[in-house]
Design a protein around this motif. Sequence first.
Motif, short mmCIF file in Angstrom:
data_model
loop_
_atom_site.label_atom_id
_atom_site.label_comp_id
_atom_site.label_asym_id
_atom_site.label_seq_id
_atom_site.Cartn_x
_atom_site.Cartn_y
_atom_site.Cartn_z
N GLN A 37 35.99 -14.43 37.36
CA GLN A 37 36.51 -14.35 36.00
C GLN A 37 38.26 -13.92 35.88
N ASP A 38 38.54 -13.19 37.16
CA ASP A 38 40.32 -12.61 37.24
C ASP A 38 40.53 -12.71 38.86
N SER A 39 41.17 -13.25 38.33
CA SER A 39 42.06 -13.47 40.09
C SER A 39 42.60 -12.77 40.57
N ASN A 40 43.07 -11.69 39.54
CA ASN A 40 43.67 -10.38 40.17
C ASN A 40 42.82 -9.38 40.71
N ILE A 41 41.71 -9.39 40.89
CA ILE A 41 40.30 -8.45 41.47
C ILE A 41 39.91 -9.78 42.91
N ILE A 42 39.75 -8.83 43.41
CA ILE A 42 39.02 -9.31 44.47
C ILE A 42 37.88 -8.86 45.37
N ALA A 43 37.29 -9.60 45.91
CA ALA A 43 36.11 -8.31 46.66
C ALA A 43 36.65 -8.10 48.26
N ILE A 44 37.25 -7.94 49.05
CA ILE A 44 37.24 -7.35 50.64
C ILE A 44 36.33 -6.99 51.45
N GLY A 45 35.60 -7.25 51.84
CA GLY A 45 34.65 -6.79 53.21
C GLY A 45 35.87 -6.50 54.51
N LEU A 46 35.07 -5.27 54.96
CA LEU A 46 35.85 -4.62 55.97
C LEU A 46 34.45 -4.83 56.91
N ASP A 47 35.14 -3.93 58.19
CA ASP A 47 34.41 -4.44 59.61
C ASP A 47 34.21 -3.21 59.67
N ASP A 48 34.07 -1.95 58.93
CA ASP A 48 33.43 -0.66 58.91
C ASP A 48 32.25 -1.02 57.91
N SER A 49 31.95 -1.92 57.61
CA SER A 49 30.61 -2.20 56.74
C SER A 49 30.64 -2.11 55.07
N SER A 50 31.75 -1.47 55.16
CA SER A 50 31.65 -1.59 53.50
C SER A 50 32.74 -2.75 52.18
#
Length: 417
Positions: free
Chosen positions: A179-192
Amino acid sequence: MVKKHFAYCLFIHKGDGRDLLDGNRKVADEHSEKSIIWKLTEVNERSQCHSLRVPDSLTSTRVSRLMYTNSGKAILALYANAVHNLWKWPKSDCNPTREARANTMPQLWKPSSGIPMTNHTNRMNPEDRVPCFALSKNDSYVISASGGKISLYNISTFKTMATFKSPPPAATFLAFHPQDSNIIAIGLDDSSIQIYNVKFDEVKTELKAHQKRISGLAFSNILNVLVSSGADSQLCVWSIDTWEKQTSEYLQSPPGCSAASLADTRVQFHRDQTHLLAFQERQIAVYEVPNLTCLVQSVPRRASGRITCATYSCDGQSIYISFENGSIGVYTASSLCLRCRINYYAYAPSYPTVSAYPLVIAAHPYKPNQFALGLTDGGVGVIEPLESEGEWGTLPPQEASAGSSTGHAASSDQPQR
């Protein structure tokens, strides 16, 4: 509540006289009067399909990620060396809409600057990088990472609009908010997982539930949830209103599978945004969200090697699965029955110099029988059935009679012992 179980679809391989199985019972014993001998479609030669290998591939390095643009008129690839390539189909008399076709050669697109989109690598060993990227809905922007900073590119000019999030930890999966292209989900290699606002350069919240690196993220706009998957075999459902975890579930380990084969877990929503495809090296499964009820689980035959990638067709009726032996399986989405197998020499170069196999597979956004492959030798291919065929194989008898909606049976392309 729907029970999940391992079961198998009605079919007989060509020349194969095995009994038909449904779960642990013989279907022929129960419904002998309705039994129909059905033969799996095999595509073994280039003459049996339309296939092309796009020009100017970076043949010295493998394709790590691949996607069609949402318009279906271009293909974007991210290579292991952190460089992106974009191919567009030119307008012509036979292709006035510039749609992606397997019988029309696309052109490698280059900006006026001649400078390709190249990610930061943070001097990481290429084998340790986890390349990832995502495309905005309007095909204007790409977010991408190859072990270093995350880059935001303008896909028309290849210009770098911003870089952010210097590792460690490194990004391992990226997804735009629906719904908002300014917001992204970032999966990280520290599991967060970080929910990041690009416009304001800030982390809105951080999600923690996994024990190992994040390997998949998928949003459902209908359910208002984010599903995450990790190298811990866990699936988690998060509310995108409160960012609280709603539920979680671990993929059931199929018989005979080692922990190594159950490492990274990838996820993708069906077009209905309630059914979820999850896959690992040795199994695929379909879940119902938000409760994460497992509806279908399948362990393809070991002769094919490990699963390298899987994706829904755009209409949600099929699932394309690529294997380490170079074959592509076309499965019914409702029961995971194998309906067609496309072998390596159906799309390989006329005189292949190396033994390559697909690492990534992408489905065309509005042509349900077309898909693209990214290979270990750097090649990118596009494949679709002949016009005389129209689609990949035929539905098994019980699939055709049951309809095409996502079902609750489970299946495999060979009997489970």
